[in-house]
Design a protein around this motif. Structure first.
Motif, PDB file in Angstrom:
ATOM      1  N   ILE A  19      42.250  71.059  31.031  1.00  0.00           N
ATOM      2  CA  ILE A  19      42.978  69.812  31.110  1.00  0.00           C
ATOM      3  C   ILE A  19      41.527  68.909  29.707  1.00  0.00           C
ATOM      4  CG2 ILE A  19      44.419  69.421  33.068  1.00  0.00           C
ATOM      5  CD1 ILE A  19      41.932  67.396  34.114  1.00  0.00           C
ATOM      6  N   GLY A  20      40.627  69.824  29.906  1.00  0.00           N
ATOM      7  CA  GLY A  20      39.553  69.448  28.575  1.00  0.00           C
ATOM      8  C   GLY A  20      38.722  69.560  28.884  1.00  0.00           C
TER       9      GLY A  20
ATOM     10  N   ARG B 288      52.753  59.684  33.912  1.00  0.00           N
ATOM     11  CA  ARG B 288      51.323  59.563  33.726  1.00  0.00           C
ATOM     12  C   ARG B 288      50.556  61.102  33.758  1.00  0.00           C
ATOM     13  NH1 ARG B 288      49.406  54.856  37.311  1.00  0.00           N
ATOM     14  NH2 ARG B 288      51.021  52.630  36.874  1.00  0.00           N
ATOM     15  N   GLU B 289      49.792  60.134  32.423  1.00  0.00           N
ATOM     16  CA  GLU B 289      48.726  61.512  31.329  1.00  0.00           C
ATOM     17  C   GLU B 289      47.542  61.892  32.968  1.00  0.00           C
ATOM     18  OE1 GLU B 289      46.376  62.916  28.212  1.00  0.00           O
ATOM     19  OE2 GLU B 289      48.312  61.760  27.851  1.00  0.00           O
ATOM     20  N   PHE B 290      47.155  62.622  33.097  1.00  0.00           N
ATOM     21  CA  PHE B 290      45.558  62.340  34.016  1.00  0.00           C
ATOM     22  C   PHE B 290      44.322  62.460  33.134  1.00  0.00           C
ATOM     23  CE2 PHE B 290      41.788  64.782  35.404  1.00  0.00           C
ATOM     24  CZ  PHE B 290      41.559  63.836  36.762  1.00  0.00           C
ATOM     25  N   LYS B 291      43.798  61.129  32.754  1.00  0.00           N
ATOM     26  CA  LYS B 291      42.673  60.644  31.911  1.00  0.00           C
ATOM     27  C   LYS B 291      41.032  60.681  32.524  1.00  0.00           C
ATOM     28  CE  LYS B 291      45.963  58.071  28.718  1.00  0.00           C
ATOM     29  NZ  LYS B 291      46.054  57.020  28.232  1.00  0.00           N
ATOM     30  N   GLY B 292      41.082  60.989  33.526  1.00  0.00           N
ATOM     31  CA  GLY B 292      39.833  61.051  34.617  1.00  0.00           C
ATOM     32  C   GLY B 292      39.232  62.381  34.052  1.00  0.00           C
ATOM     33  N   CYS B 293      37.792  62.391  34.128  1.00  0.00           N
ATOM     34  CA  CYS B 293      36.951  63.562  33.949  1.00  0.00           C
ATOM     35  C   CYS B 293      37.756  64.351  34.824  1.00  0.00           C
ATOM     36  CB  CYS B 293      35.350  63.322  34.005  1.00  0.00           C
ATOM     37  SG  CYS B 293      34.747  64.797  34.037  1.00  0.00           S
TER      38      CYS B 293
ATOM     39  N   LYS C 281      47.828  68.795  28.532  1.00  0.00           N
ATOM     40  CA  LYS C 281      47.692  67.625  29.337  1.00  0.00           C
ATOM     41  C   LYS C 281      48.641  67.954  30.327  1.00  0.00           C
ATOM     42  CE  LYS C 281      48.178  64.609  24.849  1.00  0.00           C
ATOM     43  NZ  LYS C 281      48.909  63.973  24.595  1.00  0.00           N
ATOM     44  N   HIS C 282      48.185  67.189  31.676  1.00  0.00           N
ATOM     45  CA  HIS C 282      49.555  67.126  33.174  1.00  0.00           C
ATOM     46  C   HIS C 282      48.926  65.798  33.011  1.00  0.00           C
ATOM     47  CE1 HIS C 282      47.958  71.358  35.036  1.00  0.00           C
ATOM     48  NE2 HIS C 282      47.271  70.995  33.597  1.00  0.00           N
ATOM     49  N   ARG C 283      50.235  65.336  33.670  1.00  0.00           N
ATOM     50  CA  ARG C 283      51.392  64.300  34.546  1.00  0.00           C
ATOM     51  C   ARG C 283      51.444  64.321  35.483  1.00  0.00           C
ATOM     52  NH1 ARG C 283      52.632  61.284  29.843  1.00  0.00           N
ATOM     53  NH2 ARG C 283      52.112  62.625  27.647  1.00  0.00           N
TER      54      ARG C 283
END
Length: 201
Positions: A109-110, A15-20, A9-11
């Motif tokens: 990150i995903g 805040r955690e980065f949740k975008g594509c 995870k990256h913040r």
């Protein structure tokens, strides 16, 4: 970590980065109006949407598409924010069927996927008018109206005109030819072309 399929995870500001992590141009890989046996190639651009350095690895295509699709991707290594890389996709259809799936990638990150669609040739008929209005008329007068039937698809077809049930006064003809067919008319329409249909009352 990326080669091992590990992500973290990256913040930003807590805040955690949740975008594509990457977005593509185009957003959909679409092989349209294909012929079986031919080979088609398309390219797309992957752009790092993350705010920092990111990596990208090809995971593969949907299982049911592996016999028809090949993805050409050379991992570019570390990519700064906004940097892009190129992906090539080769499609060699063996069956005349619509296909849908996706190409999946893994970033640090995903994972993310790019949708993919393969469409067969289709016939798409359209009229330029929904209503034929003959307006006011007097007994014995002949009124003509012309409508255009267009094939917007890539597959040629044949069509037939019939007089509507209960209609015994209107004649429907097609021009060309110049002669009338009162009951029905058979003709063909190629892809991208149109036919003028003349209706007389």
């Amino acid at each position: 970590k990326l080669h091992g399929g590990l992500i973290h995870k990256h913040r930003v500001s807590g805040r955690e980065f949740k975008g594509c992590p990457f977005y593509s141009k185009p957003s959909l890989i679409h092989f349209k109006d294909f012929d079986v046996g031919k080979t088609y190639k398309k390219k797309m651009i992957l752009i790092n949407a993350f705010y920092s350095i990111n990596y990208c690895k090809l995971v593969g295509v949907s299982e049911h598409l592996k016999d028809f699709l090949t993805v050409h991707f050379d991992p570019p290594g570390p990519m700064s924010a906004g940097m892009s890389c190129e992906v090539g996709v080769t499609f060699k259809p063996m069956i005349n069927e619509d296909l849908e799936g996706e190409v999946t990638f893994l970033s640090q990150i995903g994972s993310f996927s790019i949708p993919l669609k393969c469409s067969t040739k289709k016939c798409v008929l359209a009229l330029d008018k929904e209503l034929i209005d003959f307006g006011t008329h007097v007994v014995g007068e002949t009124i003509s109206r012309t409508i255009t039937l267009t094939n917007c698809g890539a597959l040629a077809t044949r069509f037939q005109l019939h007089r509507a049930a209960g209609s015994n006064a209107a004649h429907t003809v097609i021009s060309p030819p110049s002669f009338e067919r009162v009951v029905s008319l058979r003709t063909s329409i190629s892809d991208g072309l149109g036919k003028l249909i003349q209706c007389r009352f």
